[in-house]
Design an enzyme around this catalytic site. Structure first.
Site, short mmCIF file in Angstrom:
data_model
loop_
_atom_site.label_atom_id
_atom_site.label_comp_id
_atom_site.label_asym_id
_atom_site.label_seq_id
_atom_site.Cartn_x
_atom_site.Cartn_y
_atom_site.Cartn_z
CG PHE A 149 45.55 -0.05 -2.63
CD1 PHE A 149 45.86 0.40 -3.87
CD2 PHE A 149 44.33 0.08 -2.02
CE1 PHE A 149 44.61 0.96 -4.68
CE2 PHE A 149 43.37 0.54 -2.54
CZ PHE A 149 43.35 1.13 -3.95
NE ARG A 164 48.93 3.33 -2.79
CZ ARG A 164 48.44 3.31 -3.97
NH1 ARG A 164 47.17 3.48 -4.04
NH2 ARG A 164 49.21 2.89 -4.82
CB SER A 177 49.10 1.49 -11.79
OG SER A 177 50.48 1.62 -11.47
CB CYS A 219 41.94 -5.33 -11.06
SG CYS A 219 41.76 -6.95 -10.60
CD GLU A 269 42.37 0.68 -13.03
OE1 GLU A 269 43.68 1.01 -13.31
OE2 GLU A 269 42.20 -0.44 -12.54
P1 NAD Z 1 50.51 0.82 -7.95
O1 NAD Z 1 51.02 0.55 -9.32
O2 NAD Z 1 50.32 2.15 -7.56
O3 NAD Z 1 51.33 0.13 -6.90
C1 NAD Z 1 51.58 -1.36 -6.86
C2 NAD Z 1 52.92 -1.59 -6.48
O4 NAD Z 1 53.81 -0.83 -7.46
C3 NAD Z 1 53.42 -1.19 -5.40
O5 NAD Z 1 53.66 -1.95 -4.44
C4 NAD Z 1 54.16 0.26 -5.39
O6 NAD Z 1 55.06 0.49 -4.38
C5 NAD Z 1 54.77 0.09 -6.58
N1 NAD Z 1 54.99 1.40 -7.36
C6 NAD Z 1 53.95 2.29 -7.29
N2 NAD Z 1 54.44 3.40 -8.30
C7 NAD Z 1 55.67 2.74 -8.75
C8 NAD Z 1 56.60 3.37 -9.65
N3 NAD Z 1 56.41 4.76 -9.98
N4 NAD Z 1 57.83 2.95 -9.65
C9 NAD Z 1 58.01 1.62 -9.16
N5 NAD Z 1 57.16 1.07 -8.40
C10 NAD Z 1 55.90 1.78 -8.11
O7 NAD Z 1 48.77 0.25 -7.95
P2 NAD Z 1 47.96 0.11 -6.46
O8 NAD Z 1 47.31 1.55 -6.47
O9 NAD Z 1 48.63 -0.21 -5.61
O10 NAD Z 1 47.03 -0.89 -7.31
C11 NAD Z 1 45.76 -0.50 -8.01
C12 NAD Z 1 45.99 -0.86 -9.38
O11 NAD Z 1 46.25 -2.46 -9.75
C13 NAD Z 1 45.01 -0.60 -10.42
O12 NAD Z 1 45.42 -0.16 -11.82
C14 NAD Z 1 44.16 -1.90 -10.67
O13 NAD Z 1 43.58 -2.10 -11.75
C15 NAD Z 1 45.47 -2.71 -10.58
N6 NAD Z 1 45.24 -4.15 -10.32
C16 NAD Z 1 45.19 -4.99 -11.16
C17 NAD Z 1 45.09 -6.51 -10.97
C18 NAD Z 1 45.20 -7.56 -11.96
O14 NAD Z 1 45.07 -8.66 -11.59
N7 NAD Z 1 45.13 -7.21 -13.22
C19 NAD Z 1 44.55 -6.75 -9.43
C20 NAD Z 1 44.66 -5.79 -8.52
C21 NAD Z 1 44.94 -4.46 -8.93
#
Ligand code: NAD
Length: 528
Positions: free
Chosen positions: A180, A208, A257, A312, A412
């Site tokens: 998101f 989201r 995540s 991130c 985090e």
């Molecule tokens: P999230 O993991 O909740 O969601 C990311 C994607 O995964 C979404 O499309 C969601 O639908 C899917 N998802 C979520 N839970 C799932 C599950 N249990 N099973 C299958 N799919 C699932 O992450 P978020 O809250 O949208 O983003 C924030 C996180 O992303 C933070 O941890 C941040 O550090 C990380 N992030 C990392 C980078 C990087 O380049 N390292 C960049 C941006 C964000």
């Protein structure tokens, strides 16, 4: 209590009455948008009865409804992308790159509108949103140079009268599962490179923040891209699992995540897909006593509190080395001046967090810090923003005397919360950082070349800033998080990104003129 500027609601409503050029933005102005899948070149409303509501983080007004698509709808996206692949791959690389030139122009023409929509959907400030659009645009610009990026290798006379050459070929259908926090930029990290390299694509935006994916589809449609080359399926876990399992899909790019990334990596690779996962982070900023004080303090504030800490690459753990700890009072005083408001309001430094759930979680962690013995120097938990009383606002928060066993260090937080640790030496700082499970990014502020050289050499982290608060590489390099922040063999964008979206095919040829002679003896081929 923190000081606040009053909100400028007038400007907000003025923005909403503007004429936008993209249909999705025009629609969102009128009220809540029903988000559609984009399949085979058409926006298609899902027949599902499972919908996810998305609210404006500053007002709690419903802005969109996201479908959990039916299995048959997911299937038709995979089939469309698969069907389009042979035609798309057969176009010359220059022809495919021309669509990227058009995309670059279209993003530039619509960049203000995209940024404004990002503010409404995500909550970030307008300058932050503009930065996000620009960072995404840069990858499309890189994709314009795909003809020269796709060169393989050749070697003449590799053996007697034999030549060898290799091509970088596309794999088929690529996909992305996105977070998101950068709903426009993260899809842009992958879509332009994947499709210009000759793959077709299925994007799953964050449930989201789904509108930015829609914008990308509209822009690609305007660029004239053939149907089936780019598809969107929305939803959450069921859609993700479909992507991990669908035999047509050859690559998965995930950003989000660790919980979701670990699952997607395991399930995707088990199904023989190429998977790259950019995951969570806990980044440290080391402040040496010889650093420029003013530059360091400004950088701390920008890095920790920018985008409400939902980056991130935010350096949320500030590690003061030796006497630099004395600067903390000044950091607190400057932080009190940070302006918290709705993201469109001019002068806003810090907007709301994107969801109520994330806000509540961050507040819980702040409370736990107090209970576990840390010292909360500034607590933004009770902030109210005039005119936006329902918003998910968390004022900037500073927690001192943090130890590595505390929840606020272990987890985090992903909000505008600074955790402070004081150490005596650079060696201690390096040891602290190298012991953390994440390794996305880190920065050091110092005027000493030997300190910065030692730090860049000894630190076990993939992206290092030297007097730079957010060390994110530009598109021609790759985003190289390490250890707990990344899973896969190829990083996102840059050369690694191009390698991820292509596979080497190596051709070994025997020169054909030998065949003109009939005098060829039979021999078993010998390995030499
Ligand atoms: P999230 O993991 O909740 O969601 C990311 C994607 O995964 C979404 O499309 C969601 O639908 C899917 N998802 C979520 N839970 C799932 C599950 N249990 N099973 C299958 N799919 C699932 O992450 P978020 O809250 O949208 O983003 C924030 C996180 O992303 C933070 O941890 C941040 O550090 C990380 N992030 C990392 C980078 C990087 O380049 N390292 C960049 C941006 C964000």
């Amino acid at each position: 209590m923190l000081s606040l500027k009053t909100s400028l609601k007038g400007r907000y409503s003025q923005l909403l009455s503007r004429n936008f050029t993209l249909p999705i933005i025009e629609e969102s102005k009128k009220g809540a948008v029903t988000i559609k899948n984009y399949i085979d070149g058409k926006f298609v409303e899902s027949k599902t009865n499972r919908w996810i509501n998305v609210y404006n983080p500053a007002t709690q007004k419903l802005i969109s409804r996201v479908p959990e698509p039916l299995p048959s709808e997911l299937r038709s996206a995979a089939e469309s992308a698969q069907k389009a692949f042979p035609m798309w791959r057969s176009l010359s690389v220059s022809q495919r790159a021309r669509y990227m030139f058009k995309l670059v122009r279209l993003i530039n023409e619509n960049k203000e509108d995209i940024a404004e929509l990002l503010v409404r959907e995500h909550g970030k400030t307008l300058p932050d949103a503009r930065g996000e659009v620009f960072r995404g645009l840069e990858v499309a610009e890189l994709a314009c140079s795909m003809p020269s990026q796709l060169f393989g290798q050749t070697l003449e006379n590799v053996s007697s009268e034999m030549d060898t050459y290799s091509y970088k070929q596309p794999l088929g259908v690529s996909s992305a599962i996105m977070p998101f926090n950068f709903p426009f930029m993260c899809p842009m990290w992958v879509v332009p490179l994947a499709i210009t390299a000759g793959n077709t694509f299925i994007l799953k935006p964050s449930e989201r923040c789904p509108l930015s994916g829609q914008i990308l589809a509209e822009l690609l449609e305007q660029s004239g891209i053939p149907k089936g080359v780019f598809n969107i399926v929305h939803g959450s876990v069921d859609t993700v699992n479909f992507i991990c399992d669908a035999p047509e899909i050859k690559t998965i790019s995930f950003v989000g995540s660790n919980q979701a990334g670990d699952h997607i990596y395991a399930r995707g690779t088990k199904n023989n897909k190429k998977v790259q996962c950019n995951m969570g982070a806990k980044n440290h900023m080391v402040i040496m006593p010889d650093a420029n004080k003013k530059r360091s303090i400004n950088s701390i504030l920008g890095s920790v509190f920018g985008a409400a800490g939902q980056r991130c690459m935010a350096n949320s753990v500030v590690v003061f080395v030796g006497d630099s700890y004395e600067w903390l009072d000044e950091v607190v005083e400057k932080t009190k001046k940070i302006v918290v408001n709705e993201g469109h309001v001019p002068g806003t430094d810090l907007g709301p967090m994107t969801t109520k759930k994330a806000l509540d979680r961050a507040k819980r962690i702040i409370k736990s810090a107090r209970n576990e013995g840390a010292k909360v120097l500034l607590d933004g938990s009770d902030i109210k923003v005039k005119g936006f009383e329902e918003g998910n606002f968390l004022g900037p928060t500073i927690i001192d005397k943090v130890t590595t066993n505390m929840t606020c260090y272990q987890e985090e937080i992903f909000g505008p919360v600074m955790t402070v640790i004081h150490v005596e030496t650079l060696d201690e700082a390096i040891k602290l950082i190298n012991n953390n499970m994440y390794a996305n990014g880190t920065s050091i502020f110092t005027r000493s070349n030997s300190a910065s050289r030692k730090f860049q050499y000894e630190i076990d982290v993939g992206q290092v800033g030297i007097n730079v608060p957010i060390p994110v590489p530009l598109a021609m390099f790759s985003f190289s998080g390490w250890r707990g922040s990344f899973k896969g063999d190829h990083h996102f964008y840059g050369q690694n990104g191009i390698e991820f979206f292509t596979e080497l095919k190596t051709i070994i040829t025997k020169l054909a003129w030998q065949d003109e002679s009939d005098n060829i003896d039979f021999n078993f081929p010998q390995l030499k």
